[in-house]
Design a protein around this motif. Structure first.
Motif, PDB file in Angstrom:
ATOM      1  N   GLU A  68       0.821  -1.211   0.000  1.00 55.99           N
ATOM      2  CA  GLU A  68       0.000   0.000   0.000  1.00 55.99           C
ATOM      3  C   GLU A  68       0.858   1.267   0.000  1.00 55.99           C
ATOM      4  N   LEU A  69       2.091   1.150   0.492  1.00 56.32           N
ATOM      5  CA  LEU A  69       3.006   2.289   0.544  1.00 56.32           C
ATOM      6  C   LEU A  69       3.991   2.316  -0.621  1.00 56.32           C
ATOM      7  N   GLU A  77      13.395   2.007   5.322  1.00 59.40           N
ATOM      8  CA  GLU A  77      12.609   3.043   5.999  1.00 59.40           C
ATOM      9  C   GLU A  77      11.340   2.447   6.603  1.00 59.40           C
ATOM     10  N   PHE A  78      10.720   1.542   5.843  1.00 61.14           N
ATOM     11  CA  PHE A  78       9.511   0.876   6.343  1.00 61.14           C
ATOM     12  C   PHE A  78       9.844   0.068   7.596  1.00 61.14           C
ATOM     13  N   ALA A  79      10.931  -0.681   7.555  1.00 59.77           N
ATOM     14  CA  ALA A  79      11.323  -1.500   8.712  1.00 59.77           C
ATOM     15  C   ALA A  79      11.602  -0.621   9.928  1.00 59.77           C
ATOM     16  N   ALA A  80      12.270   0.507   9.725  1.00 64.73           N
ATOM     17  CA  ALA A  80      12.573   1.410  10.839  1.00 64.73           C
ATOM     18  C   ALA A  80      11.304   2.042  11.410  1.00 64.73           C
ATOM     19  N   ALA A  81      10.310   2.246  10.566  1.00 65.44           N
ATOM     20  CA  ALA A  81       9.057   2.877  11.002  1.00 65.44           C
ATOM     21  C   ALA A  81       8.103   1.885  11.650  1.00 65.44           C
ATOM     22  N   GLY A  87       4.730  -5.876  10.236  1.00 70.67           N
ATOM     23  CA  GLY A  87       4.622  -5.821   8.780  1.00 70.67           C
ATOM     24  C   GLY A  87       3.675  -4.749   8.268  1.00 70.67           C
ATOM     25  N   THR A  88       3.171  -3.924   9.172  1.00 70.72           N
ATOM     26  CA  THR A  88       2.277  -2.836   8.775  1.00 70.72           C
ATOM     27  C   THR A  88       2.582  -1.595   9.607  1.00 70.72           C
ATOM     28  N   LYS A  91      -1.640   4.375  11.791  1.00 63.71           N
ATOM     29  CA  LYS A  91      -1.594   5.807  11.505  1.00 63.71           C
ATOM     30  C   LYS A  91      -0.587   6.528  12.394  1.00 63.71           C
ATOM     31  N   ALA A  92      -0.470   6.139  13.648  1.00 59.49           N
ATOM     32  CA  ALA A  92       0.494   6.782  14.550  1.00 59.49           C
ATOM     33  C   ALA A  92       1.926   6.555  14.065  1.00 59.49           C
ATOM     34  N   GLU A  93       2.230   5.332  13.623  1.00 54.66           N
ATOM     35  CA  GLU A  93       3.573   5.047  13.109  1.00 54.66           C
ATOM     36  C   GLU A  93       3.839   5.844  11.828  1.00 54.66           C
ATOM     37  N   TYR A  94       2.838   5.926  10.956  1.00 58.31           N
ATOM     38  CA  TYR A  94       2.964   6.682   9.713  1.00 58.31           C
ATOM     39  C   TYR A  94       3.212   8.157  10.008  1.00 58.31           C
TER      40      TYR A  94
END
Length: 131
Positions: A68-69, A77-81, A87-88, A91-94
């Motif tokens: 989706e991203l 960056e996804f792994a760090a976030a 694996g998802t 909204k707070a993490e985003y």
């Protein structure tokens, strides 16, 4: 005469360079700036990011996965976030990623991003999470 020539040359170079402060960045700025002050503050950035999050969350499960991203952040960056490693991103993490990118795109630390800052590499990375 030499001063006039230098000044003319510098001005003739500056005008086209100013036009390169991308019209695209200015266009995005206009879309993200509800109070029309010519800048985007963190609250405005998070509001835009929240709307994009909801739009990207096509399955309406309240999270975004890497698919989706797509194209908005790298795998690392996804792994760090994703501190909970589920694996998802919720909204707070985003929005935490948005805040990190906002701070990176705001080198003068004035709390706002203008068109020139959106045109930088850090500003462009932030825009990927807003539009």
């Amino acid at each position: 005469m030499i001063m006039t020539t230098r000044r003319t040359v510098l001005l003739s170079l500056a005008i086209p360079l100013a036009a390169l402060v991308p019209a695209q960045a200015a266009s995005f700025l206009a879309q993200l700036d509800p109070d029309k002050d010519g800048t985007v503050d963190l609250a405005e950035a998070k509001a835009a990011a929240g709307k994009l999050f909801d739009k990207l969350d096509r399955d309406k499960d309240g999270t975004l996965d890497a698919r989706e991203l797509r194209g908005r952040m790298s795998k690392s960056e996804f792994a760090a976030a994703n501190p909970d490693n589920d694996g998802t991103l919720d909204k707070a993490e985003y929005l935490a990623v948005v805040e990190t990118r906002f701070r990176a795109a705001n080198p003068d630390n004035d709390g706002t991003i203008d068109a020139r800052e959106f045109a930088t590499p850090a500003g462009k990375k932030l825009l990927k999470l807003l539009k």
